[in-house]
Write a protein that holds these residues in place. Sequence first.
Motif, PDB file in Angstrom:
ATOM      1  N   LYS A  58      37.311  31.036  32.902  1.00  0.00           N
ATOM      2  CA  LYS A  58      38.282  31.034  31.793  1.00  0.00           C
ATOM      3  C   LYS A  58      38.596  29.621  31.312  1.00  0.00           C
ATOM      4  CE  LYS A  58      40.317  33.716  29.057  1.00  0.00           C
ATOM      5  NZ  LYS A  58      41.590  34.389  28.998  1.00  0.00           N
ATOM      6  N   CYS A  59      38.359  28.616  32.135  1.00  0.00           N
ATOM      7  CA  CYS A  59      38.582  27.226  31.726  1.00  0.00           C
ATOM      8  C   CYS A  59      37.478  26.854  30.724  1.00  0.00           C
ATOM      9  CB  CYS A  59      38.504  26.312  32.944  1.00  0.00           C
ATOM     10  SG  CYS A  59      38.315  24.572  32.522  1.00  0.00           S
ATOM     11  N   PRO A  60      37.845  26.415  29.509  1.00  0.00           N
ATOM     12  CA  PRO A  60      36.808  26.156  28.501  1.00  0.00           C
ATOM     13  C   PRO A  60      35.751  25.133  28.903  1.00  0.00           C
ATOM     14  CG  PRO A  60      38.945  26.352  27.452  1.00  0.00           C
ATOM     15  CD  PRO A  60      39.201  26.334  28.935  1.00  0.00           C
ATOM     16  N   TYR A  64      35.100  22.732  38.084  1.00  0.00           N
ATOM     17  CA  TYR A  64      34.803  23.237  39.444  1.00  0.00           C
ATOM     18  C   TYR A  64      36.122  23.339  40.222  1.00  0.00           C
ATOM     19  CZ  TYR A  64      30.149  21.724  38.007  1.00  0.00           C
ATOM     20  OH  TYR A  64      28.979  21.530  37.324  1.00  0.00           O
ATOM     21  N   ILE A  65      36.955  24.289  39.821  1.00  0.00           N
ATOM     22  CA  ILE A  65      38.348  24.309  40.294  1.00  0.00           C
ATOM     23  C   ILE A  65      38.472  24.523  41.809  1.00  0.00           C
ATOM     24  CG2 ILE A  65      40.596  25.471  40.024  1.00  0.00           C
ATOM     25  CD1 ILE A  65      39.696  26.027  37.057  1.00  0.00           C
ATOM     26  N   PRO A  66      37.900  25.596  42.378  1.00  0.00           N
ATOM     27  CA  PRO A  66      38.110  25.782  43.829  1.00  0.00           C
ATOM     28  C   PRO A  66      37.615  24.584  44.639  1.00  0.00           C
ATOM     29  CG  PRO A  66      37.167  27.755  42.841  1.00  0.00           C
ATOM     30  CD  PRO A  66      37.118  26.688  41.789  1.00  0.00           C
ATOM     31  N   VAL A  93      45.111  14.733  31.126  1.00  0.00           N
ATOM     32  CA  VAL A  93      45.733  15.248  29.895  1.00  0.00           C
ATOM     33  C   VAL A  93      45.757  16.778  29.952  1.00  0.00           C
ATOM     34  CG1 VAL A  93      45.512  15.418  27.384  1.00  0.00           C
ATOM     35  CG2 VAL A  93      45.020  13.239  28.535  1.00  0.00           C
ATOM     36  N   CYS A  94      44.616  17.382  30.296  1.00  0.00           N
ATOM     37  CA  CYS A  94      44.553  18.851  30.355  1.00  0.00           C
ATOM     38  C   CYS A  94      45.546  19.383  31.382  1.00  0.00           C
ATOM     39  CB  CYS A  94      43.142  19.303  30.711  1.00  0.00           C
ATOM     40  SG  CYS A  94      41.975  18.971  29.387  1.00  0.00           S
ATOM     41  N   GLY A  95      45.652  18.712  32.528  1.00  0.00           N
ATOM     42  CA  GLY A  95      46.600  19.140  33.551  1.00  0.00           C
ATOM     43  C   GLY A  95      48.016  19.211  33.001  1.00  0.00           C
ATOM     44  N   VAL A  97      48.841  19.422  29.423  1.00  0.00           N
ATOM     45  CA  VAL A  97      49.120  20.134  28.160  1.00  0.00           C
ATOM     46  C   VAL A  97      48.328  21.423  27.931  1.00  0.00           C
ATOM     47  CG1 VAL A  97      49.833  17.985  27.031  1.00  0.00           C
ATOM     48  CG2 VAL A  97      47.497  18.835  26.683  1.00  0.00           C
ATOM     49  N   CYS A  98      47.350  21.742  28.782  1.00  0.00           N
ATOM     50  CA  CYS A  98      46.658  23.028  28.574  1.00  0.00           C
ATOM     51  C   CYS A  98      47.649  24.185  28.718  1.00  0.00           C
ATOM     52  CB  CYS A  98      45.589  23.230  29.650  1.00  0.00           C
ATOM     53  SG  CYS A  98      43.983  22.571  29.234  1.00  0.00           S
ATOM     54  N   PRO A  99      47.514  25.236  27.917  1.00  0.00           N
ATOM     55  CA  PRO A  99      48.323  26.438  28.163  1.00  0.00           C
ATOM     56  C   PRO A  99      47.709  27.205  29.340  1.00  0.00           C
ATOM     57  CG  PRO A  99      46.909  26.738  26.244  1.00  0.00           C
ATOM     58  CD  PRO A  99      46.615  25.367  26.763  1.00  0.00           C
ATOM     59  N   LEU A 103      44.831  30.372  30.293  1.00  0.00           N
ATOM     60  CA  LEU A 103      43.480  29.933  30.661  1.00  0.00           C
ATOM     61  C   LEU A 103      43.292  30.077  32.175  1.00  0.00           C
ATOM     62  CD1 LEU A 103      43.316  26.831  28.266  1.00  0.00           C
ATOM     63  CD2 LEU A 103      42.296  29.056  27.901  1.00  0.00           C
ATOM     64  N   CYS A 104      43.086  28.974  32.865  1.00  0.00           N
ATOM     65  CA  CYS A 104      42.714  29.040  34.287  1.00  0.00           C
ATOM     66  C   CYS A 104      43.711  29.819  35.137  1.00  0.00           C
ATOM     67  CB  CYS A 104      42.543  27.623  34.837  1.00  0.00           C
ATOM     68  SG  CYS A 104      43.977  26.552  34.531  1.00  0.00           S
ATOM     69  N   GLU A 105      44.993  29.495  35.005  1.00  0.00           N
ATOM     70  CA  GLU A 105      45.982  30.132  35.896  1.00  0.00           C
ATOM     71  C   GLU A 105      46.180  31.598  35.538  1.00  0.00           C
ATOM     72  OE1 GLU A 105      49.523  27.685  36.197  1.00  0.00           O
ATOM     73  OE2 GLU A 105      48.330  25.923  36.697  1.00  0.00           O
TER      74      GLU A 105
HETATM   75 FE1  SF4 Z   1      40.606  23.971  32.621  1.00  0.00          FE
HETATM   76 FE2  SF4 Z   1      43.007  24.767  33.493  1.00  0.00          FE
HETATM   77 FE3  SF4 Z   1      42.324  22.192  33.650  1.00  0.00          FE
HETATM   78 FE4  SF4 Z   1      42.812  23.277  31.270  1.00  0.00          FE
HETATM   79  S1  SF4 Z   1      44.293  23.000  32.972  1.00  0.00           S
HETATM   80  S2  SF4 Z   1      41.069  21.946  31.796  1.00  0.00           S
HETATM   81  S3  SF4 Z   1      42.017  25.367  31.538  1.00  0.00           S
HETATM   82  S4  SF4 Z   1      41.356  23.882  34.759  1.00  0.00           S
END
Ligand code: SF4
Length: 469
Positions: A58-60, A64-66, A93-95, A97-99, A103-105
């Motif tokens: 789901k993260c655009p 590699y989140i996990p 920045v994404c950490g 301001v991303c919604p 998305l990921c969460e």
């Molecule tokens: Fe991806 Fe979530 Fe990070 Fe945004 S906050 S870049 S959706 S992991």
Amino acid sequence: MSQNVYQFIDVERIDPPKKAIQIRKIEFVEIYEPFTEQQAGAQADRCLDCGNPYCEWKCPVHNYIPQWLKLANEGRIIEAVELSHQTNTLPEVCGRVCPQDRLCEGACTLNDDFGAVTIGNVEKYITDKAFEMGWKPDMSGVELTDKKVAIIGAGPAGLSCADVLVRNGVKPVVFDRYPEIGGLLTFGIPSFKLEKDIMVNRRRVFSEMGVEFQLNTEVGKDISIDTLLADYDAVFLGVGTYKNMRAGLDNENAIGVYDALPFLVSNTYRVMALTQPQPFIDMQGKRVVVLGGGDTAMDCVRTSIRQGANNVICAYRRDEANMPGSKREVKNAREEGVNFMFNLQPLGIEVDSSGNVIGVKVVKTALGDADAAGRRRPEPVADSEHVLAADAVIMAFGFQPHAMPWLTPYDVELDQWGRIKAADTEFAFQTSNPKIFAGGDAVRGSDLVVTAIDEGRKAADGILDYLNL
Ligand code: SF4
Ligand code: FAD
């Protein structure tokens, strides 16, 4: 990683604490305290490593989140930051301001029953911590080529394109009309969500990597695209969308009616102590009505509060459940004292005999049938017109592509809405002019930071293929 498989139950999801409300209402600083090392590690440890990382899908940019959550939990910050930069140019920045809830969460396996892993805040923690430790991208293995690319726009799309190019030995030169890099990261998104020194730090990092910036330089005015096409091997357009949408209301050009972006830009110039190109737009002591329900509207209401407005109303034509703005930002705005009025459609601006705003005429709405996008249409309720008193009105209805007459002679096709056509050609994000590539809001329409980053990075891959590198 903890051996306790029930860590996600024993350790609750937490978000970082927020600053005291009295401070939040007057200061243009980020409202969240940073995670401590212990908090970041414990939150990262809640990840189930479920084997089906929907979060990643789901993260655009498909982070590699996990894997970096595990590294963060083990305190291996430098490995975590290196891994996170393999997919993302601006993770700090994404950490912020991303919604993440969309998305990921929102896609985290734990989301519904136990609370999603706080992915965004751990992502922010990793990069902030790495910079604090003196980390910088390792460019020692890069083999330089003789190619150079002109990038128009220092927003997330342009910066991400430059990042991938410079790591592949191509010299990027980034042109922007503003005095600082970041595009809307610096001049649109207010500093209570993203402090200004974050992009200043990134300018230093990118410059050390070999990216050149030519700021205060507007293409089409200070330098022609002809010159860029002649002097560079390719050109990337990351110019965003800057036409403010209006509603066609009576008196909408009255004194005291503002578009959202000039208001936010003016405030940023003040926060950054830059010389204002236009008079400062000040809401101190005013009754402010903001029209709209998206993230830009939330930024306007919260900026007005911090400027010392007497009273701030957000008027939106649908109900709260149908607001496009992130729920987190609506909650923050409400805590800071914004008065939300739902199911109100503006009909016109009320003015006094000198043409100054004195209110907004609105009508109540009820939600009718769904439109083509599946959202229920607001329909006016008979005999429910009334006026909201106001000294200032801010229109936050969104953005459309702006006209670019300087581009017209260069065979760059636009779609019916004025967006640059760029996705379906021989090379990724190439336009109908083979030497010109494009990405971000200018191509997809006004959207998100992370999608602009994704397109800037993919366009860089397209440019590398085009240059046979
Ligand atoms: Fe991806 Fe979530 Fe990070 Fe945004 S906050 S870049 S959706 S992991
Ligand atoms: P931009 O960021 O707009 O950058 C384009 C750059 O090109 C600008 O710096 C501009 O000066 C430059 N430029 C344009 N024309 C020229 C020219 N001719 N010569 C030189 N330079 C030029 N997204 C989120 O994910 N989360 C949020 O919380 C969020 N909040 C937002 C709040 C506001 C108020 C706004 C307006 C947007 C917000 N967004 C948010 C959306 C996000 O900021 C954009 O989607 C993203 O910045 C688009 O990136 P971009 O690089 O395509 O364009």
